[in-house]
Design a protein around this motif. Structure first.
Motif, PDB file in Angstrom:
ATOM      1  N   GLU A  46      28.269  32.744   9.229  1.00  0.00           N
ATOM      2  CA  GLU A  46      27.214  33.132  10.402  1.00  0.00           C
ATOM      3  C   GLU A  46      27.845  34.476  10.864  1.00  0.00           C
ATOM      4  O   GLU A  46      29.066  34.320  11.188  1.00  0.00           O
ATOM      5  N   PHE A  47      27.073  35.237  11.242  1.00  0.00           N
ATOM      6  CA  PHE A  47      27.549  36.566  11.922  1.00  0.00           C
ATOM      7  C   PHE A  47      26.992  36.840  13.226  1.00  0.00           C
ATOM      8  O   PHE A  47      27.735  37.931  13.659  1.00  0.00           O
ATOM      9  N   GLN A  48      26.262  36.120  13.814  1.00  0.00           N
ATOM     10  CA  GLN A  48      25.987  36.249  15.284  1.00  0.00           C
ATOM     11  C   GLN A  48      27.167  35.971  16.013  1.00  0.00           C
ATOM     12  O   GLN A  48      27.324  37.082  17.334  1.00  0.00           O
ATOM     13  N   ASN A  49      27.745  35.121  15.815  1.00  0.00           N
ATOM     14  CA  ASN A  49      28.702  34.767  16.789  1.00  0.00           C
ATOM     15  C   ASN A  49      29.823  35.893  16.612  1.00  0.00           C
ATOM     16  O   ASN A  49      30.648  36.287  17.601  1.00  0.00           O
ATOM     17  N   LEU A  50      30.381  36.345  15.433  1.00  0.00           N
ATOM     18  CA  LEU A  50      31.183  37.394  14.985  1.00  0.00           C
ATOM     19  C   LEU A  50      30.561  38.806  15.897  1.00  0.00           C
ATOM     20  O   LEU A  50      31.471  39.289  16.576  1.00  0.00           O
ATOM     21  N   SER A  51      29.547  39.067  15.770  1.00  0.00           N
ATOM     22  CA  SER A  51      28.863  40.061  16.480  1.00  0.00           C
ATOM     23  C   SER A  51      28.966  40.048  18.054  1.00  0.00           C
ATOM     24  O   SER A  51      29.582  41.257  18.652  1.00  0.00           O
ATOM     25  N   ASN A  52      29.071  38.908  18.680  1.00  0.00           N
ATOM     26  CA  ASN A  52      29.119  38.753  19.953  1.00  0.00           C
ATOM     27  C   ASN A  52      30.405  38.937  20.538  1.00  0.00           C
ATOM     28  O   ASN A  52      30.977  39.814  21.448  1.00  0.00           O
ATOM     29  N   THR A  53      31.551  38.427  19.601  1.00  0.00           N
ATOM     30  CA  THR A  53      32.896  38.350  19.729  1.00  0.00           C
ATOM     31  C   THR A  53      33.485  39.904  19.627  1.00  0.00           C
ATOM     32  O   THR A  53      34.253  40.592  20.341  1.00  0.00           O
TER      33      THR A  53
ATOM     34  N   GLN B  52      26.040  48.238  17.391  1.00  0.00           N
ATOM     35  CA  GLN B  52      24.723  48.062  17.490  1.00  0.00           C
ATOM     36  C   GLN B  52      24.441  47.554  16.015  1.00  0.00           C
ATOM     37  O   GLN B  52      23.445  46.852  15.806  1.00  0.00           O
ATOM     38  N   LYS B  53      24.600  48.520  15.066  1.00  0.00           N
ATOM     39  CA  LYS B  53      24.169  48.164  13.916  1.00  0.00           C
ATOM     40  C   LYS B  53      24.694  46.720  12.906  1.00  0.00           C
ATOM     41  O   LYS B  53      24.008  46.013  12.731  1.00  0.00           O
ATOM     42  N   LEU B  54      26.009  46.394  13.769  1.00  0.00           N
ATOM     43  CA  LEU B  54      26.428  44.952  13.428  1.00  0.00           C
ATOM     44  C   LEU B  54      25.475  44.005  14.093  1.00  0.00           C
ATOM     45  O   LEU B  54      25.123  42.771  13.421  1.00  0.00           O
ATOM     46  N   ALA B  55      25.064  44.014  15.270  1.00  0.00           N
ATOM     47  CA  ALA B  55      24.147  43.018  15.799  1.00  0.00           C
ATOM     48  C   ALA B  55      22.928  43.063  15.003  1.00  0.00           C
ATOM     49  O   ALA B  55      22.231  41.783  14.897  1.00  0.00           O
ATOM     50  N   GLN B  56      22.409  44.052  14.797  1.00  0.00           N
ATOM     51  CA  GLN B  56      21.055  44.083  13.877  1.00  0.00           C
ATOM     52  C   GLN B  56      21.158  43.521  12.585  1.00  0.00           C
ATOM     53  O   GLN B  56      20.245  42.823  12.178  1.00  0.00           O
ATOM     54  N   SER B  57      22.212  43.782  11.881  1.00  0.00           N
ATOM     55  CA  SER B  57      22.488  42.914  10.589  1.00  0.00           C
ATOM     56  C   SER B  57      22.802  41.664  10.714  1.00  0.00           C
ATOM     57  O   SER B  57      22.206  40.965   9.836  1.00  0.00           O
ATOM     58  N   ALA B  58      23.415  41.028  11.724  1.00  0.00           N
ATOM     59  CA  ALA B  58      23.580  39.776  11.970  1.00  0.00           C
ATOM     60  C   ALA B  58      22.147  38.889  12.134  1.00  0.00           C
ATOM     61  O   ALA B  58      22.344  37.905  11.640  1.00  0.00           O
ATOM     62  N   GLN B  59      21.295  39.502  12.914  1.00  0.00           N
ATOM     63  CA  GLN B  59      19.999  39.090  13.147  1.00  0.00           C
ATOM     64  C   GLN B  59      19.159  38.912  12.343  1.00  0.00           C
ATOM     65  O   GLN B  59      18.264  38.107  11.760  1.00  0.00           O
TER      66      GLN B  59
ATOM     67  N   GLY C 201      35.072  45.339  22.030  1.00  0.00           N
ATOM     68  CA  GLY C 201      34.635  46.844  22.232  1.00  0.00           C
ATOM     69  C   GLY C 201      34.713  46.998  23.784  1.00  0.00           C
ATOM     70  O   GLY C 201      35.119  48.149  24.246  1.00  0.00           O
ATOM     71  N   THR C 202      34.036  45.957  24.465  1.00  0.00           N
ATOM     72  CA  THR C 202      34.286  46.305  25.981  1.00  0.00           C
ATOM     73  C   THR C 202      35.431  46.425  26.459  1.00  0.00           C
ATOM     74  O   THR C 202      35.831  46.987  27.361  1.00  0.00           O
ATOM     75  N   GLU C 203      36.269  45.432  25.776  1.00  0.00           N
ATOM     76  CA  GLU C 203      37.690  45.336  26.231  1.00  0.00           C
ATOM     77  C   GLU C 203      38.646  46.807  26.211  1.00  0.00           C
ATOM     78  O   GLU C 203      39.140  46.977  27.164  1.00  0.00           O
ATOM     79  N   VAL C 204      38.356  47.217  24.974  1.00  0.00           N
ATOM     80  CA  VAL C 204      39.204  48.545  24.715  1.00  0.00           C
ATOM     81  C   VAL C 204      38.699  49.416  25.763  1.00  0.00           C
ATOM     82  O   VAL C 204      39.390  50.544  26.204  1.00  0.00           O
ATOM     83  N   LYS C 205      37.357  49.549  26.047  1.00  0.00           N
ATOM     84  CA  LYS C 205      36.994  50.844  26.944  1.00  0.00           C
ATOM     85  C   LYS C 205      37.256  50.275  28.146  1.00  0.00           C
ATOM     86  O   LYS C 205      37.838  51.346  29.096  1.00  0.00           O
ATOM     87  N   LYS C 206      37.201  49.096  28.868  1.00  0.00           N
ATOM     88  CA  LYS C 206      37.758  48.866  29.976  1.00  0.00           C
ATOM     89  C   LYS C 206      39.325  49.313  30.264  1.00  0.00           C
ATOM     90  O   LYS C 206      39.638  49.537  31.146  1.00  0.00           O
TER      91      LYS C 206
END
Length: 752
Positions: A571-578, A641-648, A583-588
């Motif tokens: 399943e890929f939505q959990n992966l996409s979320n993580t 964003q592409k990952l989130a779309q493919s997971a959905q 990504g948020t962490e490295v920007k922060k």
């Protein structure tokens, strides 16, 4: 009797709804990858599996396997491999022992003495206790040492460096203390042990000592062994100091299997060996050395529980350290037991645990190994009733894990092409005891594992192991963990670093992997000592083997569901979320570094750095840092964003009935998707690690760094490299998303 845990009562209201669902009839609990009909059949099979599990088998096998020391190269190590192979064969598995030949140095000479201002010679010996039947097997035991330390004969002033990690040396530098030409003494903790001599050498030290302070692992924690579980004064932690963040496995065959006739490097030039001699010592041997130190007082949070004032040095304590090793090549014995699948035999489920130990190894690793054996035996009993797995199951008992994942890595490198072609997932355990579920792994398997944990009862509390872990997170977790426990339907699993045999499978070959165990209520100081024994384990760790059975129930379900699912339960939505969270962490991280750099520049300009509380120990101002530039995270954002779309898209597609003629193609797309997260170039300065989402940190060792190429470039202020790694990580995520889109298309019915 165990102490009650009040937080479970506090959490009861939050858990009531989930517990109602958990106790519902099995048919009402859908299983990822199964239709309602096959899910009902699966639950019946798992119920039969559970009835086969017997705690007494775990007890008897542990007693047999831990009866003597069984390190690499020992006679009992080979005897244990042969014994386990005989068990697998008796249960109906096609079984073999695969042998690799690896470098395994053992001590020839160990000497440590204080030569000034007074004289003291360290005993470097663990004292057996009468209450432990195997602790006195001195002729069979490896002495206390750090495997893959360099030979050396050095004499120098001593410096106390706390845990010996980079930030500790920054603190010493601010106090004007330089370790160049010195011998350092560090506490265990803060990082993997191999990082301590690595950093010490980079700082110019010529030798390294490591000890366990009783504040962390001894009488300050509770009664010491054998009255209690904590480390006695002569206990010491053996262990490897191989530079595994560069690459694990045999240091002489980097990236390829160490077969009998493989080309080998000269050990004196192998890049993963330490550059300075290093030795572990007990806190009894450390006390005279630390007592002889003068100089500034150590910062308050550096001080331990020994009855001394903790000074930093250097000197007047001066020590002489002399080490010499037997640089031998030894065989390692990997036991491979196979149960062939009847419908999809070319899809393999790998289940592994190591069997070698530093001494008797009851907890590490046999607590996990005996659970694996019982899983295999129970599956063998199911076969006798007419069941056969749809996919092939392979049980693996690895050798040589303790020195540096030697057996599993060499086997993975030798068989790399076949493994990448066929392995669906690798499932690992290691040491385990009483307490709470711990799990880390590929986030494509996160939802799958949540369903497994939902269905395993906790041995101590009237709830599942999933809900008990959630209850612990609600009370003991960080603010972020508590928020997740309240708001997320699924338990968020951790990411994998490099602490056990999963590393070559996920981080080098891109095979989805998991590592699972229990802990938190069996704490003690036996780790890698002569006290890691059957007697210790049955007193303090898991006396009834109830959690060993729970581990077998948990991992047995993982194996059964992966082996028998209609469609592999990825399943890929959990992966996409993580991954979005990473990504948020490295920007922060970049923003936080920019803010801190600007703050320090302002303080330096205003000359506002002052001495700390003791005016005799002024702190030097930190060096000015170059400004943090704006990095271009746009490629990463677009990939996420592409990952989130493919997971959905896959989530929608997997709801459809799948034609049988497309199952094999879909399965392959699913389990090989993780390989798209590899880069052919690998990580900077350590190309063996190819996964772009998970890797051990260059200065954390076991500890994971997520999005490691980006994160470590930022931490090391290598801005051009950070931009390059953003592009590389984004490309890997885009490849992965593309394969998930292919899976979605394969799972979607064709319109005629």
């Amino acid at each position: 009797m165990l102490k009650p845990y009040p937080f479970l009562l506090l959490a009861a209201g939050l858990l009531a709804n989930r517990l109602t669902a958990q106790t519902a009839p099995p048919a009402d609990k859908p299983l990822l990858g199964f239709s309602p009909a096959t899910a009902a059949t699966e639950y019946q099979l798992e119920s039969k599996f559970d009835t086969q599990l017997k705690a007494d088998n775990l007890r008897q096998w542990m007693k047999r396997l831990a009866a003597h020391p069984h390190h690499v190269g020992s006679a009992y190590d080979k005897a244990n491999a042969e014994f386990m192979a005989s068990l697998f064969k008796s249960w109906g598995y096609a079984t073999r022992i695969d042998v690799s030949y690896v470098l395994f140095p053992t001590p020839k000479l160990r000497k440590l003495e204080l030569v000034a201002p007074t004289a003291f010679t360290a005993s470097l010996t663990e004292k057996p206790v009468p209450e432990d039947a195997t602790s006195g097997q001195t002729s069979e035991q490896l002495p206390t040492y750090n495997c893959f330390s360099k030979d050396g004969d050095v004499t120098a002033e001593l410096v106390f460096v706390n845990q010996g990690i980079p930030k500790d040396y920054e603190e010493l530098a601010r106090r004007g203390i330089d370790v160049k030409g010195k011998i350092v003494i560090a506490k265990y903790g803060g990082s993997w042990r191999g990082i301590k001599p690595k950093v010490a050498a980079e700082m110019g030290a010529i030798g390294c000592l490591i000890y366990s302070d009783p504040k962390d692992d001894g009488y300050a924690q509770g009664d010491v062994y054998p009255k209690g579980p904590f480390k006695p004064e002569t206990g010491a932690q053996r262990g490897s100091v191989l530079d595994m963040p560069t690459y694990p496995g045999d240091p002489l065959t980097p990236g390829y299997g160490s077969t009998k006739n493989a080309k080998r490097l000269d050990y004196r030039t192998a890049p993963t060996l330490t550059q300075i001699p290093v030795l572990p010592i007990s806190y009894a041997d450390a006390l005279p050395l630390l007592s002889a130190l003068a100089g500034p007082m150590a910062p308050p949070d550096w001080r331990g529980a020994l009855p001394i004032s903790y000074h930093l040095g250097p000197g007047p304590a001066k020590v002489h350290l002399q080490l010499e090793f037997n640089w031998k090549t030894e065989p390692v014995y990997n036991v491979i037991a196979t149960l062939r699948g009847k419908e999809l035999p070319d899809e393999w489920i790998l289940r592994g645990n190591h069997h070698d130990a530093w001494v008797n190894g009851a907890s590490d690793p046999l607590s996990g190994m005996v659970a694996e054996l019982e899983e295999a035996r129970a599956l063998g009993e199911l076969v006798k009733t007419g069941w056969q797995p749809r996919r092939t199951i392979m049980f693996c008992a690895w050798d040589g894990e303790e020195p540096g994942l030697l057996g599993s890595t060499e086997w993975a490198e030798t068989n790399a092409k076949d493994l990448q072609k066929h392995v669906v997932a690798y499932l690992n355990t290691d040491n385990s005891d009483r307490g709470f579920l711990g799990v880390a792994g590929s986030h494509t398997l996160e939802k799958f594992f949540n369903q497994v944990a939902r269905d395993v009862p906790d041995p101590e509390k009237p709830m599942s192991i999933l809900e008990r872990r959630r209850a612990s997170d609600l009370v003991n977790g960080s603010a972020e963990v508590q928020k997740d426990a309240r708001e997320r339907a699924d338990l968020r699993i951790g990411a994998l670093g490099a602490g056990s045999d999963y590393s070559p499978y996920i981080q080098h070959l891109g095979i989805p992997s998991m590592n699972v165990g229990f802990g938190g209520e069996g704490a003690g100081g036996e780790y890698h000592s002569i006290f890691d024994s059957f007697d210790d384990f049955t007193r303090f760790k898991d006396p009834t083997f109830a959690y060993g059975v729970a581990l077998a129930q948990t991992m047995g379900r993982c194996v059964l569901r992966l082996a028998d699912a209609d469609v592999l339960p990825f399943e890929f939505q959990n992966l996409s979320n993580t991954v979005a969270k990473y990504g948020t962490e490295v920007k922060k991280l970049t923003d936080d570094m920019r803010t801190e750099t600007e703050r320090q520049a302002k303080l330096l300009a205003e000359k506002r750095y002052e001495a700390v509380s003791n005016p005799d120990q002024p702190l030097l101002a930190p060096k000015a840092q170059a400004p943090v530039p704006q990095l271009n995270f746009a490629p990463l954002d677009a990939a996420l964003q592409k990952l989130a779309q493919s997971a959905q898209a896959y989530e929608q597609a997997r709801q459809n009935p799948l034609p049988a003629d497309r199952q094999k193609a879909l399965d392959q797309l699913l389990y090989q998707a993780e390989q798209q997260l590899l880069s052919t170039e690998g990580l900077p300065r350590r190309p063996w690690y190819r996964h772009q989402l998970y890797a051990p940190g260059f200065y954390t060792g076991y500890g994971v760094k997520t999005m490691p190429g980006i994160r470590e470039a930022i931490e090391e202020r290598k801005w051009a490299e950070a931009d390059e790694q953003i592009q590389r990580t984004a490309a890997a995520i885009n490849r992965f998303a593309g394969q998930v889109n292919q899976a979605a298309a394969t799972a979607t019915p064709k319109v005629l």
